[in-house]
Design an enzyme around this catalytic site. Sequence first.
Site, mmCIF file in Angstrom:
data_model
loop_
_atom_site.group_PDB
_atom_site.id
_atom_site.type_symbol
_atom_site.label_atom_id
_atom_site.label_comp_id
_atom_site.label_asym_id
_atom_site.label_seq_id
_atom_site.Cartn_x
_atom_site.Cartn_y
_atom_site.Cartn_z
ATOM 1 N N GLY A 1 34.687 -110.919 22.824
ATOM 2 C CA GLY A 1 35.208 -109.988 21.828
ATOM 3 C C GLY A 1 36.564 -109.477 22.267
ATOM 4 O O GLY A 1 36.885 -109.478 23.466
ATOM 5 N N GLN B 1 43.798 -103.993 22.450
ATOM 6 C CA GLN B 1 43.840 -104.695 23.738
ATOM 7 C C GLN B 1 44.995 -105.688 23.805
ATOM 8 O O GLN B 1 45.297 -106.206 24.877
ATOM 9 C CB GLN B 1 42.525 -105.449 23.979
ATOM 10 C CG GLN B 1 41.350 -104.523 24.282
ATOM 11 C CD GLN B 1 40.122 -105.330 24.631
ATOM 12 O OE1 GLN B 1 39.462 -105.851 23.748
ATOM 13 N NE2 GLN B 1 39.824 -105.469 25.904
ATOM 14 N N CYS C 1 34.898 -105.924 30.775
ATOM 15 C CA CYS C 1 35.906 -105.680 29.751
ATOM 16 C C CYS C 1 37.194 -106.368 30.191
ATOM 17 O O CYS C 1 37.609 -106.212 31.338
ATOM 18 C CB CYS C 1 36.132 -104.176 29.594
ATOM 19 S SG CYS C 1 37.402 -103.779 28.383
ATOM 20 N N LEU C 2 37.820 -107.128 29.297
ATOM 21 C CA LEU C 2 39.044 -107.856 29.658
ATOM 22 C C LEU C 2 40.158 -106.906 30.086
ATOM 23 O O LEU C 2 41.051 -107.296 30.830
ATOM 24 C CB LEU C 2 39.509 -108.730 28.486
ATOM 25 C CG LEU C 2 38.557 -109.867 28.065
ATOM 26 C CD1 LEU C 2 39.090 -110.573 26.828
ATOM 27 C CD2 LEU C 2 38.334 -110.863 29.199
ATOM 28 N N HIS D 1 30.783 -102.548 21.707
ATOM 29 C CA HIS D 1 31.838 -102.519 22.726
ATOM 30 C C HIS D 1 33.226 -102.553 22.063
ATOM 31 O O HIS D 1 34.103 -101.758 22.393
ATOM 32 C CB HIS D 1 31.651 -103.713 23.676
ATOM 33 C CG HIS D 1 32.662 -103.822 24.767
ATOM 34 N ND1 HIS D 1 32.339 -103.735 26.104
ATOM 35 C CD2 HIS D 1 34.018 -104.011 24.730
ATOM 36 C CE1 HIS D 1 33.452 -103.856 26.827
ATOM 37 N NE2 HIS D 1 34.481 -104.044 26.017
ATOM 38 N N GLU D 2 33.393 -103.478 21.110
ATOM 39 C CA GLU D 2 34.701 -103.604 20.442
ATOM 40 C C GLU D 2 34.973 -102.412 19.518
ATOM 41 O O GLU D 2 36.109 -101.938 19.427
ATOM 42 C CB GLU D 2 34.777 -104.926 19.657
ATOM 43 C CG GLU D 2 34.604 -106.188 20.500
ATOM 44 C CD GLU D 2 35.436 -106.208 21.764
ATOM 45 O OE1 GLU D 2 36.563 -105.684 21.756
ATOM 46 O OE2 GLU D 2 34.953 -106.728 22.789
ATOM 47 N N HIS E 1 36.348 -99.680 21.480
ATOM 48 C CA HIS E 1 37.777 -99.862 21.760
ATOM 49 C C HIS E 1 38.624 -99.239 20.645
ATOM 50 O O HIS E 1 39.622 -98.576 20.914
ATOM 51 C CB HIS E 1 38.132 -101.349 21.849
ATOM 52 C CG HIS E 1 38.005 -101.914 23.230
ATOM 53 N ND1 HIS E 1 38.725 -101.433 24.308
ATOM 54 C CD2 HIS E 1 37.248 -102.922 23.731
ATOM 55 C CE1 HIS E 1 38.422 -102.128 25.398
ATOM 56 N NE2 HIS E 1 37.515 -103.039 25.074
HETATM 57 ZN ZN ZN Z 1 36.520 -104.268 26.385
#
Ligand code: ZN
Length: 194
Positions: free
Chosen positions: A46, A51, A96-97, A138-139, A142
């Site tokens: 995701g 991000q 998380c990226l 999660h997204e 964000h």
């Molecule tokens: Zn993340």
Amino acid sequence: MAILPITLFGDKILRKKVGTIKEVDNETVKLIKDMFDTMKNANGVGLAANQVGINKSIFVADISMVEGYEKTKPMVVINPKITFRFKEKSSVEEGCLSIPEVRLNIERPKNITLVYFDTNMKKHELEADELLARVIQHEYDHLQGVLIIDYVSDELKENIKESLEKIKKGEVETEYPTCLPADRLQGKRDYQLK
Ligand code: ZN
């Protein structure tokens, strides 16, 4: 195709609430393609627009490479709203990226209902469970400026403090491009989204 650098923890754009998408113009279509490329390149499931430095309410998700989820279609989610969270929760390790190398057990509702718009600005209501519900939450977080570290105890936060400080300075190795706020602000803005 373009792989965009991913913003790291410490960048204020990850803490700002995003703006609503009013129309899906050519710029938005390009952004969506680039977000998929960027997510796949980073082996993510995701990715939220903030991000990649875009302060808009959009995320992409694709869990089809996960065993048991091969039939789950990639999703583009615009202007989402979680309208219902089931009481039953589960705790699963998440990464998380934007927070490389940090993995945390996060407790979340197992099922949710999500209202969102697709790229034709058609409204959908989706009931999601298990992994898809987790990725969506999660997204979605964000887009509200919420990160996985916000869920953990002060004690655990103390344990990862050093890692977080390093990430803030960009002192972290990733297999995908990342950027610090200064680089992001200096970079050309390819997208003028409405
Ligand atoms: Zn993340």
